[in-house]
Write a protein that holds these residues in place. Structure first.
Motif, short mmCIF file in Angstrom:
data_model
loop_
_atom_site.label_atom_id
_atom_site.label_comp_id
_atom_site.label_asym_id
_atom_site.label_seq_id
_atom_site.Cartn_x
_atom_site.Cartn_y
_atom_site.Cartn_z
N PRO A 35 7.17 -10.96 -7.93
CA PRO A 35 6.05 -11.03 -7.01
C PRO A 35 4.89 -10.15 -7.39
N SER A 36 5.13 -9.18 -8.26
CA SER A 36 4.03 -8.30 -8.68
C SER A 36 3.24 -8.90 -9.83
N GLY A 37 3.57 -10.15 -10.21
CA GLY A 37 2.87 -10.74 -11.33
C GLY A 37 3.39 -10.25 -12.65
N GLY A 38 4.54 -9.59 -12.64
CA GLY A 38 5.12 -9.09 -13.88
C GLY A 38 4.45 -7.86 -14.41
N GLY A 39 3.52 -7.31 -13.66
CA GLY A 39 2.75 -6.19 -14.19
C GLY A 39 2.89 -4.92 -13.40
N GLY A 40 4.07 -4.64 -12.88
CA GLY A 40 4.26 -3.40 -12.15
C GLY A 40 4.35 -3.64 -10.67
N SER A 41 4.39 -2.56 -9.89
CA SER A 41 4.60 -2.67 -8.46
C SER A 41 3.37 -3.22 -7.75
N LEU A 42 3.59 -4.19 -6.88
CA LEU A 42 2.50 -4.82 -6.16
C LEU A 42 1.76 -3.85 -5.26
N TYR A 43 2.49 -2.95 -4.60
CA TYR A 43 1.88 -2.06 -3.63
C TYR A 43 1.43 -0.73 -4.22
N GLY A 44 1.69 -0.49 -5.50
CA GLY A 44 1.52 0.85 -6.03
C GLY A 44 0.21 1.16 -6.70
N GLY A 45 -0.73 0.25 -6.74
CA GLY A 45 -1.99 0.55 -7.41
C GLY A 45 -3.13 -0.21 -6.76
N GLY A 46 -4.33 0.07 -7.25
CA GLY A 46 -5.49 -0.65 -6.73
C GLY A 46 -5.99 -0.15 -5.41
N GLY A 47 -5.70 1.11 -5.11
CA GLY A 47 -6.19 1.68 -3.87
C GLY A 47 -7.64 2.11 -3.98
N PRO A 48 -8.23 2.58 -2.88
CA PRO A 48 -9.64 2.98 -2.89
C PRO A 48 -9.90 4.14 -3.84
N CYS A 49 -11.06 4.14 -4.42
CA CYS A 49 -11.49 5.21 -5.33
C CYS A 49 -10.62 5.30 -6.57
N GLY A 50 -9.88 4.23 -6.87
CA GLY A 50 -9.06 4.23 -8.06
C GLY A 50 -7.80 5.04 -7.95
N VAL A 51 -7.45 5.48 -6.73
CA VAL A 51 -6.22 6.25 -6.55
C VAL A 51 -5.41 5.62 -5.44
N GLY A 52 -4.13 5.95 -5.41
CA GLY A 52 -3.29 5.54 -4.31
C GLY A 52 -2.87 4.10 -4.36
N ALA A 53 -2.16 3.66 -3.33
CA ALA A 53 -1.66 2.31 -3.22
C ALA A 53 -2.67 1.43 -2.49
N ILE A 54 -2.33 0.15 -2.35
CA ILE A 54 -3.25 -0.77 -1.69
C ILE A 54 -3.39 -0.47 -0.20
N ALA A 55 -2.46 0.31 0.34
CA ALA A 55 -2.60 0.84 1.70
C ALA A 55 -2.51 2.36 1.57
N SER A 56 -3.64 3.02 1.46
CA SER A 56 -3.69 4.44 1.13
C SER A 56 -4.01 5.28 2.36
N PRO A 57 -3.34 6.43 2.51
CA PRO A 57 -3.62 7.30 3.65
C PRO A 57 -4.99 7.94 3.53
N GLY A 58 -5.59 8.19 4.67
CA GLY A 58 -6.92 8.78 4.62
C GLY A 58 -7.29 9.52 5.88
N VAL A 59 -8.42 10.21 5.80
CA VAL A 59 -9.01 10.87 6.95
C VAL A 59 -10.51 10.61 6.89
N ILE A 60 -11.10 10.26 8.01
CA ILE A 60 -12.51 9.89 8.07
C ILE A 60 -13.26 10.91 8.91
N THR A 61 -14.36 11.40 8.37
CA THR A 61 -15.17 12.40 9.05
C THR A 61 -16.31 11.72 9.80
N PHE A 62 -16.57 12.16 11.02
CA PHE A 62 -17.67 11.64 11.82
C PHE A 62 -18.55 12.80 12.29
#
Length: 663
Positions: A263-290
């Motif tokens: 399911p990863s297309g043969g190229g590694g873990s589906l959830y483990g890359g492609g996160g924001p800013c080039g880091v983290g997973a596709i669902a990456s933890p964050g904190v937003i400042t207002f």
């Protein structure tokens, strides 16, 4: 050398000589399931499973009392007079507890699944955030109560499924919308005439400005991210800024289709890359400042090189672990320390607390040394399922409640610059397990982005990363077989609804778990014991509270039940779980766009989902294209592809919707 520098940095973070400042009256040093009395003499811990508030003497560090409250209590806050308020998510109430009496003095009836709580600076008003109103699942509310009389003053609709609230000194407030990934700004300056100042802050547009601009000009289709799971929001001691916890979910195709056996297309873990800013997973933890006064989000453009902004005095939006073997995931609660310099983020899925500066963008501190590419200065490991944190007024001690272990972790720093934050003494047991052992273990597996049987360290994803609270994240993922909206699991008798997945490609739950955990999350093979534990937990996870369910059906709902049969909805949605466990083509396949449903899926049809809990599971359909049930019916109303709906009058459609909401 690096260890000494970290020690000096962290001593300042907890009990060091940071800049002293008098906090604004609306500042609170606690969040989630924990709170301290105004003199720090007592610590109050909410235990959801046991339905109680434990009272801990902080000097002796022992439990001295416990108070039974409502079902499934979640959060607690303390007023200026040391009165405790506890939101009981499971029975639409808030418990009121007076200090030193240690009994429930009153119970307020509020909206559906109350969560966030706040008390005005003068102590006269309690604000309660309701996940939905009593008459609608499509909007939640903030309600205000007079703390002297406990009478409700008003209730204001604020948007879809609100969770947290932070009061500002200028009379405004910020309220998080959990699934929509937004923050609403309220004007509470008038005692009896509140109003919404901003229903949206434009967070999504700011976070994806460059890509959206180029798309609007006909340029390339780049990667965009949507904030989901926006839960907690806290104000800084000076009242100038607020910080909200979130996850960044990828919106464009996450993989390139490849080997169908991978399911990863043969190229590694589906959830483990492609996160924001080039880091983290596709669902990456964050904190937003207002910015507190304008609710303006200070946010990275996630398509660019992040942390390079001209105004570097706020933390980056993605939380990156400084320890490759110990990820960060599932931010659920946070506090700012009394100096205003340090933000503590509690991460339920990785059993840790991330400590990061509130005013830096780079992996460096004190102009002494450059640390790894993360702003997290220390990752403090705690117990299982942490969901609350409280700091002492002098900032020298922190407490974390471990909800799955029912224990307290106590953290200290000596203030001399000699040592890091450390855990002090054994963990204090607050309550025992009331759930069966297999359910206890299944919950820990479901919520773990740390257990190597479930996920790899570089992936850092748990089942709950997408299935928030065993429900859903409101997100549509662009997977190789087509767009897939996260389905809710709680209360749907999932183990009885095979085949599994929207495409129905897994005949058994064990097959589905094995492929998902191994090939998408990077974990190991899910054995029979783990499958049984996960199944046991999912089977008992309570369905979302439904505002449309009453002891008896209304006239419209009764008519709708007849329309349900007339339209032959019960041909597919039948039985106790409201599914025939078959696949069908109901005219909703995606045929165009960046990643349409593939040929194999269109040939077999889509898995018929359960309709249990329908009212609280929008958006609808496998691609999330319908925001409401009425919109869904009208999409194919006259084609008879999804039930025999062409024969229905407008009034019958309205009645059908009323009945569907009760399921």
């Amino acid at each position: 050398m690096r260890k000494q520098v970290l020690a000096a940095v962290m001593a300042l973070a907890l009990g060091g000589a940071g800049c002293e400042q008098k906090p604004v009256a609306t500042y609170s040093p606690s969040a989630g399931s924990l709170a301290l009395s105004r003199d720090d003499a007592f610590l109050y811990a909410v235990d959801t499973d046991n339905g109680l508030v434990a009272v801990v003497d902080t000097a002796a560090y022992e439990k001295v009392a416990e108070v039974k409250v409502g079902r499934a209590p979640e959060r607690i806050t303390v007023g200026p007079d040391d009165t405790l308020y506890v939101s009981n998510r499971g029975d639409r109430s808030v418990s009121v507890i007076r200090r030193d009496q240690w009994t429930e003095a009153a119970r307020l009836q509020v909206g559906v699944e109350p969560m966030g709580l706040a008390v005005s600076a003068d102590g006269q008003t309690l604000f309660v955030v309701n996940s939905t109103m009593l008459d609608s699942s499509e909007r939640g509310s903030v309600a205000a109560f007079d703390t002297a009389t406990l009478a409700k003053r008003w209730e204001l609709p604020v948007g879809d499924e609100p969770r947290g609230i932070a009061l500002m000194e200028d009379g405004t407030a910020l309220v998080t919308l959990h699934r929509m990934g937004e923050v609403v700004q309220l004007d509470l300056s008038s005692r009896d005439r509140p109003k919404v100042l901003k229903a949206s802050t434009g967070l999504h547009e700011r976070a994806n400005a460059n890509v959206l601009r180029q798309q609007g000009m006909g340029g390339f289709v780049g990667t965009t991210f949507h904030a989901r799971g926006v839960t907690d929001v806290v104000v800084s001691p000076d009242g100038r800024r607020a910080f909200a916890t979130a996850q960044w979910a990828r919106e464009d195709p996450v993989v390139t289709p490849g080997n169908p056996d991978m399911p990863s297309g043969g190229g590694g873990s589906l959830y483990g890359g492609g996160g924001p800013c080039g880091v983290g997973a596709i669902a990456s933890p964050g904190v937003i400042t207002f910015e507190a006064d304008t609710a303006k989000p200070l946010v990275d453009d996630h398509s660019q090189a992040c942390n390079e902004e001209e105004n570097p005095d706020f933390p980056p939006n993605t939380i990156t672990s400084p320890d490759p073997s110990h990820p960060v995931q599932g931010p659920i609660a946070s506090v700012v320390d009394p100096t205003g310099e340090w933000l503590y983020v509690v991460n339920r899925e990785t059993n840790n607390v991330a400590v990061m500066p509130t005013n830096r963008r780079k992996g460096e501190d004190l102009n002494v040394v450059r640390l790894p590419a993360t702003t997290v200065r220390q990752l403090v490991r705690v117990g299982a399922g942490p969901n609350g944190i409280a700091l002492s007024r002098d900032g020298r001690r922190a407490y974390v409640y471990n909800g799955f272990d029912h224990t307290l972790t106590r953290l200290v720093g000596d203030g001399t610059g000699a040592v890091n934050i450390r855990e002090e003494g054994p963990r204090l047991k607050i309550a025992g397990d009331v759930l069966p052992p297999e359910v206890v273990m299944g919950r820990k597996l479901f919520f773990s982005a740390l257990d190597t049987r479930m996920t790899a360290a570089h992936v850092g994803a748990a089942c709950s990363t997408c299935h928030h609270d065993v429900r859903d994240d409101g997100h549509t993922w662009m997977f190789p077989d087509g767009p897939r909206q996260t389905p809710t699991l709680a209360g749907r008798m999932i183990t009885q609804t095979g085949p599994f997945h929207w495409s129905g490609e897994f005949s058994s739950l064990s097959d589905f778990l094995d492929v998902t955990v191994r090939h998408r999350m990077g974990g190991g093979m899910v054995d029979a014991f783990m499958t049984a534990q996960l199944s046991a937990f999912m089977d008992v996870a309570p369905a979302p509270d439904n505002p449309y369910k009453h002891e008896e059906l209304t006239e419209a709902q009764r008519r709708g039940a007849q329309v349900f049969v007339k339209a032959r909805c019960d041909d597919c949605h039948t039985g106790e779980a409201l599914t025939n466990n078959k696949q069908a083509n109901v005219g909703t396949f995606v045929l165009t766009g960046a990643l349409p449903d593939n040929d194999a899926v269109r040939k077999l049809g889509l898995n018929t989902p359960s309709l249990l809990g329908l009212a609280r599971s929008a958006p609808y359909l496998h691609d999330g294209s319908a925001m409401t049930l009425k919109e869904r019916i009208f999409q194919t109303r006259y084609t008879d592809q999804h039930g025999k709906t062409s024969q229905l009058s407008d009034a019958e459609v309205e009645d059908l919707v009323e009945f569907l909401r009760t399921l």
